[in-house]
Design an enzyme around this catalytic site. Structure first.
Site, PDB file in Angstrom:
ATOM      1  N   ARG A  82       0.850  -1.191   0.000  1.00 55.50           N
ATOM      2  CA  ARG A  82       0.000   0.000   0.000  1.00 55.50           C
ATOM      3  C   ARG A  82       0.888   1.244   0.000  1.00 55.50           C
ATOM      4  NH1 ARG A  82      -2.521   3.096   4.651  1.00 55.50           N
ATOM      5  NH2 ARG A  82      -3.900   4.527   3.566  1.00 55.50           N
ATOM      6  N   HIS A 126      -2.845  11.007   0.875  1.00 55.26           N
ATOM      7  CA  HIS A 126      -2.297  10.720   2.201  1.00 55.26           C
ATOM      8  C   HIS A 126      -1.660  12.016   2.712  1.00 55.26           C
ATOM      9  CE1 HIS A 126      -0.986   7.151   4.875  1.00 55.26           C
ATOM     10  NE2 HIS A 126      -0.634   8.247   5.531  1.00 55.26           N
ATOM     11  N   GLU A 172      -7.450   8.573   6.255  1.00 59.74           N
ATOM     12  CA  GLU A 172      -7.702   9.177   7.564  1.00 59.74           C
ATOM     13  C   GLU A 172      -8.189  10.618   7.506  1.00 59.74           C
ATOM     14  OE1 GLU A 172      -4.323   8.589  10.133  1.00 59.74           O
ATOM     15  OE2 GLU A 172      -4.546   6.414  10.088  1.00 59.74           O
ATOM     16  N   ASN A 298      -7.694   1.789   9.662  1.00 58.00           N
ATOM     17  CA  ASN A 298      -6.404   1.933  10.345  1.00 58.00           C
ATOM     18  C   ASN A 298      -6.693   1.953  11.831  1.00 58.00           C
ATOM     19  OD1 ASN A 298      -5.439   2.329   7.782  1.00 58.00           O
ATOM     20  ND2 ASN A 298      -4.798   4.456   8.084  1.00 58.00           N
ATOM     21  N   TYR A 300      -4.741   1.507  15.673  1.00 57.72           N
ATOM     22  CA  TYR A 300      -3.490   1.349  16.412  1.00 57.72           C
ATOM     23  C   TYR A 300      -3.715   1.091  17.896  1.00 57.72           C
ATOM     24  CZ  TYR A 300      -0.864   3.024  12.384  1.00 57.72           C
ATOM     25  OH  TYR A 300      -0.294   3.151  11.138  1.00 57.72           O
ATOM     26  N   GLU A 352      -3.776  -0.169   8.010  1.00 63.32           N
ATOM     27  CA  GLU A 352      -2.625   0.191   8.855  1.00 63.32           C
ATOM     28  C   GLU A 352      -2.829  -0.372  10.249  1.00 63.32           C
ATOM     29  OE1 GLU A 352      -1.480   4.342   9.178  1.00 63.32           O
ATOM     30  OE2 GLU A 352      -1.872   4.650   7.039  1.00 63.32           O
TER      31      GLU A 352
HETATM   32  C1  FCB Z   1      -1.357   7.031  10.707  1.00 62.20           C
HETATM   33  C2  FCB Z   1      -0.918   7.576   9.376  1.00 62.20           C
HETATM   34  C3  FCB Z   1       0.402   7.061   8.908  1.00 62.20           C
HETATM   35  C4  FCB Z   1       1.397   6.904  10.038  1.00 62.20           C
HETATM   36  C5  FCB Z   1       0.783   6.171  11.202  1.00 62.20           C
HETATM   37  C6  FCB Z   1       1.708   5.933  12.351  1.00 62.20           C
HETATM   38  O1  FCB Z   1      -2.216   7.939  11.324  1.00 62.20           O
HETATM   39  O2  FCB Z   1      -1.874   7.268   8.379  1.00 62.20           O
HETATM   40  O3  FCB Z   1       0.858   7.907   7.884  1.00 62.20           O
HETATM   41  O4  FCB Z   1       1.912   8.122  10.387  1.00 62.20           O
HETATM   42  O5  FCB Z   1      -0.353   6.828  11.646  1.00 62.20           O
END
Ligand code: FCB
Length: 429
Positions: A82, A126, A172, A298, A300, A352
């Site tokens: 990607r 992006h 995002e 995405n 985290y 992500e």
């Molecule tokens: C996300 C972004 C990516 C990277 C990660 C850690 O928010 O999409 O570009 O910075 O975080």
């Protein structure tokens, strides 16, 4: 990835394993290649905005090292990659003339990936908006930018639509609107909530217009969007904490999911925003609510909501990564099950997920990447669990292939499957 020396969760046949990057974070901005400046070039040049004072002129020099970086992907055994197109690289002013040198780079990248059997998954935006659009119309504050974005999307679809496996319109939009226009943490660095909410609407409008423009031109590519979700969890079972978590969810998850899948902004968030809610023109919501081929998520970490003074900290045993983000793989399972139940989305790609880690380089130059391996195992197991519970997840992209420019953190945060030594550009797995 079958030869990995540690137990990997068993994922369904045909499941896509990949890694992700973005243009501004890795490419570098060689002065002779005709790229126009983006809002991130301008932001980096503003003193105090990037914590380590760095910029993106060199980054990982991927522009010149692309073939060897694709070889690394092959060595890893990736099914897919990607990446993002830099809009100002292919259209320096964000409208008008195209830069053929810019297109030629992506043309080579896509062909190199295909020759190695790696599926190209592209993102159109992006975050590196052409600075010229920021200066002339205020960037995403103007509807004009949504229309320019659709023109650019159409050109990409026309040129590459037959070779790309997937095209995501935006990466995002919450970060663009909230971090870029409300909190001033990201480019373009505004602090204006009213503006930010209008920006969120224009981003979604741009997404809808781009989808409409690309449908006829890229019949083979899967079209979708990438949203960042940070599930909110009330620290205590108090009314105040639960309300705060619900509101955070309304402005993060539901603010983008509801328009796309239901054609309306969430009523509780609109009420909370009052006069800061965006102006919506007739027909906008129908454009935004168009069928998608895939939904990119995405994810985290979670957002721990505490209204207590002092706030109740998140439970310690989970550990945090080098960004200070709590590591909670279960949240990924719970969230995938929840959005499946609430929205019946199209097939989901985890576009992500990953962790920053201050690698320890041993005397022989090797890096024992145990925390990252554990993170990856935990989150792939979480995906596997979500699939068993009915979520239609088709792929997972680790963020990131390489250490890279981590926005306002500069080069201090290392997310890569490959460590990058910025003095020499050497990559170490
Ligand atoms: C996300 C972004 C990516 C990277 C990660 C850690 O928010 O999409 O570009 O910075 O975080």
């Amino acid at each position: 990835m079958s030869s990995t020396p540690f137990p990997f969760p068993t994922l369904p046949a045909g499941f896509t394993l990949g890694a992700a990057t973005s243009a501004a974070q890795i490419e570098g901005t060689a002065p002779d290649d005709g790229k126009g400046p983006s809002i991130w070039d301008a932001f980096c040049a503003t003193p105090g905005k990037i914590k380590d004072g760095s910029d993106i002129t060199v980054a990982c020099d991927h522009l010149h090292r692309m073939p060897e970086d694709v070889e690394r992907m092959q060595w890893l055994g990736l099914d897919a990659y990607r990446f993002s197109f830099a809009w100002p690289r292919v259209q320096p002013l964000g409208q008008g003339a195209w830069n053929e040198k810019g297109f030629a780079f992506y043309d080579r990248l896509i062909d190199t990936l295909l020759a190695k059997g790696i599926s190209p998954h592209a993102t159109l935006h992006h975050w590196d908006l052409p600075q010229a659009l920021q200066e002339s119309v205020g960037g995403w504050q103007s509807r004009e930018t949504a229309h320019r974005f659709a023109d650019y999307a159409a050109e990409i679809a026309r040129r590459f639509g037959d070779r790309l496996a997937a095209i995501a319109t935006l990466n995002e939009p919450w970060c663009v609107a909230t971090l870029g226009y409300e909190r001033g943490q990201f480019a373009p660095g505004l602090k204006d909530r009213r503006a930010a909410m209008q920006v969120s609407h224009h981003l979604l409008l741009g997404h809808g217009l781009a989808l409409q423009a690309m449908r006829a031109l890229a019949p083979k590519a899967q079209l979708g969007i990438v949203l960042n979700h940070t599930p909110a969890v009330a620290a205590e079972k108090t009314h105040a904490d639960q309300q705060a978590a619900r509101l955070f969810d309304g402005l993060d998850v539901r603010w983008y999911m509801d328009p796309i899948f239901r054609g309306a902004y969430p009523a509780d968030a609109v009420e909370h925003l009052g006069a800061d809610a965006p102006v919506v023109e007739p027909g906008d919501m129908a454009l935004i609510r168009q069928p998608l081929d895939f939904l990119g998520i995405n994810l985290y970490t979670r957002h721990w909501t505490s209204t207590a003074v002092p706030p109740i900290p998140a439970p310690a045993p989970n550990g945090v990564n080098d960004m200070g983000w709590e590591i909670v793989p279960d949240i990924l399972t719970q969230h995938l099950v929840r959005i499946t139940r609430d929205y019946m989305p199209p097939p989901i790609l985890i576009t992500e997920n990953g962790m920053a880690n201050a690698d320890v380089v041993s005397a022989d130059g090797a890096i024992e990447d145990t925390p990252r391996v554990a993170y990856l195992q935990g989150h792939l197991a979480a995906v596997q669990k979500a699939i068993a519970m009915g979520a239609d997840v088709r792929g997972y992209f680790y963020w990131s292939l390489l250490d890279n420019f981590e926005w306002d953190s500069g080069y201090a945060k290392r997310f890569g499957l490959f460590r990058v030594d910025y003095a020499t550009q050497a990559r170490t797995p």
